[in-house]
Design an enzyme around this catalytic site. Structure first.
Site, mmCIF file in Angstrom:
data_model
loop_
_atom_site.group_PDB
_atom_site.id
_atom_site.type_symbol
_atom_site.label_atom_id
_atom_site.label_comp_id
_atom_site.label_asym_id
_atom_site.label_seq_id
_atom_site.Cartn_x
_atom_site.Cartn_y
_atom_site.Cartn_z
ATOM 1 N N ARG A 106 19.581 -20.113 -57.783
ATOM 2 C CA ARG A 106 20.773 -19.242 -57.575
ATOM 3 C C ARG A 106 20.514 -18.227 -56.684
ATOM 4 O O ARG A 106 19.212 -17.701 -56.446
ATOM 5 C CB ARG A 106 21.390 -18.914 -58.942
ATOM 6 C CG ARG A 106 21.562 -19.820 -59.957
ATOM 7 C CD ARG A 106 21.991 -19.476 -61.311
ATOM 8 N NE ARG A 106 22.771 -20.340 -62.320
ATOM 9 C CZ ARG A 106 21.741 -21.099 -63.018
ATOM 10 N NH1 ARG A 106 20.574 -20.817 -63.076
ATOM 11 N NH2 ARG A 106 22.277 -21.926 -63.703
ATOM 12 N N SER A 108 20.519 -15.065 -56.614
ATOM 13 C CA SER A 108 20.235 -13.922 -57.518
ATOM 14 C C SER A 108 18.716 -13.919 -57.647
ATOM 15 O O SER A 108 18.123 -12.939 -57.918
ATOM 16 C CB SER A 108 21.217 -13.437 -58.272
ATOM 17 O OG SER A 108 21.185 -14.367 -59.556
ATOM 18 N N CYS A 109 18.278 -15.110 -57.553
ATOM 19 C CA CYS A 109 17.018 -15.315 -58.345
ATOM 20 C C CYS A 109 16.097 -16.337 -57.402
ATOM 21 O O CYS A 109 16.471 -17.357 -57.023
ATOM 22 C CB CYS A 109 17.285 -16.072 -59.820
ATOM 23 S SG CYS A 109 15.490 -16.429 -60.652
ATOM 24 N N GLY A 110 14.671 -16.107 -57.253
ATOM 25 C CA GLY A 110 14.007 -17.110 -56.410
ATOM 26 C C GLY A 110 12.996 -17.798 -57.294
ATOM 27 O O GLY A 110 12.427 -18.634 -56.577
ATOM 28 N N CYS A 112 14.182 -19.637 -60.258
ATOM 29 C CA CYS A 112 15.226 -20.442 -61.014
ATOM 30 C C CYS A 112 14.626 -21.783 -61.010
ATOM 31 O O CYS A 112 14.416 -22.482 -60.027
ATOM 32 C CB CYS A 112 16.624 -20.606 -60.530
ATOM 33 S SG CYS A 112 17.261 -18.994 -60.497
#
Length: 272
Positions: A106, A108-110, A112
């Site tokens: 996603r 917002s996240c590296g 996931c």
């Protein structure tokens, strides 16, 4: 209007000292971008549909999957449900050390979908000592230029930016995306595509400084990272271990140096 933003969306705006009123808001596009290696699916990122070849190239390098020179070609195609970026390697070579994932990445996240703790925090190369020095006064000038050049961010107020500056504060390259990791990967890919030396300047990101942002900057080979927001404890630890200069809480009136302060100087050297 940019093709990377959607049509204005209606909303109701509430303010404590005002009556509720209808407004329209321009929002950035966010689509599914599948990354595959030699036709084999690897992960799906939620990203802004711009500079996707740079995104794929930067992801390969900053995730330690392969070196930039190992990439033969990148093909971007539009599919029914999003966009597919396929990275091709020399016959028999293939990507190496790709972290296994079982979920989409996603914006917002590296990390996931990473399945094992050992794949989350991996060994980093150590940056060489020395290199060019950055004057403290250059940092606020770079921030001001970055603010001026964020076309998508200024339009939507919903995206991150990552930029590369020379040590004297000249803007070299800027990339924007709904995801902070994506913006940095796009920047890395653009620098590598253009054959620019990441060791000759510094990276500025508009986001918080998590450890993944530190790791991506180190693997790119850039010795100085400046972040607008605060770092995490692990980001500082990783920066110290990798010999990265980490500056955060960067504002027009100052900043904080958390690691590698020896690369920062009080005044900018006079041109030779």
């Amino acid at each position: 209007m940019s093709r990377f933003v959607a049509d204005p969306r209606p909303a109701l705006q509430w303010r404590a000292d005002q009556a509720v009123r209808p407004i329209e808001r321009i929002t950035p596009q966010e689509i599914a971008v599948g990354l595959s290696f030699d036709g084999r699916p690897h992960t799906v990122l939620m990203a802004t549909p711009e500079d996707l070849e740079d995104l794929a190239r930067g992801f390969v390098v900053t995730e330690a999957i392969a070196a930039a020179q190992d990439i033969v070609a990148i093909t971007v195609t539009t599919e029914e449900l999003g966009v597919l970026a396929d990275v091709r390697f020399p016959p028999g070579a293939g990507p190496r050390k790709a972290r296994p994932r079982n979920l989409e990445g996603r914006s917002s996240c590296g990390l996931c979908g990473v399945e094992r703790l050992a794949d989350a925090v991996r060994p980093l190369p150590r940056l060489a000592d020395g290199g060019g020095a950055l004057a403290h006064a250059v940092i606020p000038r770079a921030l001001a230029r970055l603010e001026d050049e964020q076309a998508l961010g200024r339009l939507t107020r919903a995206t991150h930016a990552a930029a590369f500056f020379s040590l004297d504060g000249e803007l070299v390259l800027l990339r924007e995306d709904v995801g902070r990791h994506n913006a940095l990967d796009k920047l890395a890919g653009g620098l590598l595509r253009d054959g620019l030396d990441p060791a000759g300047g510094f990276v500025v990101v508009t986001s918080r400084c998590s450890f993944e942002m530190v790791e991506k900057t180190v693997r790119l080979g850039c010795p100085i990272l400046v972040a607008v927001s605060a770092p995490t404890a692990l980001a500082i630890e990783r920066a110290e271990a990798a010999n990265l200069t980490l500056v955060a809480l960067a504002r027009a009136d100052g900043h904080a140096v958390f690691a590698g302060g020896e690369r920062l100087i009080e005044t900018q050297p006079e041109p030779a």
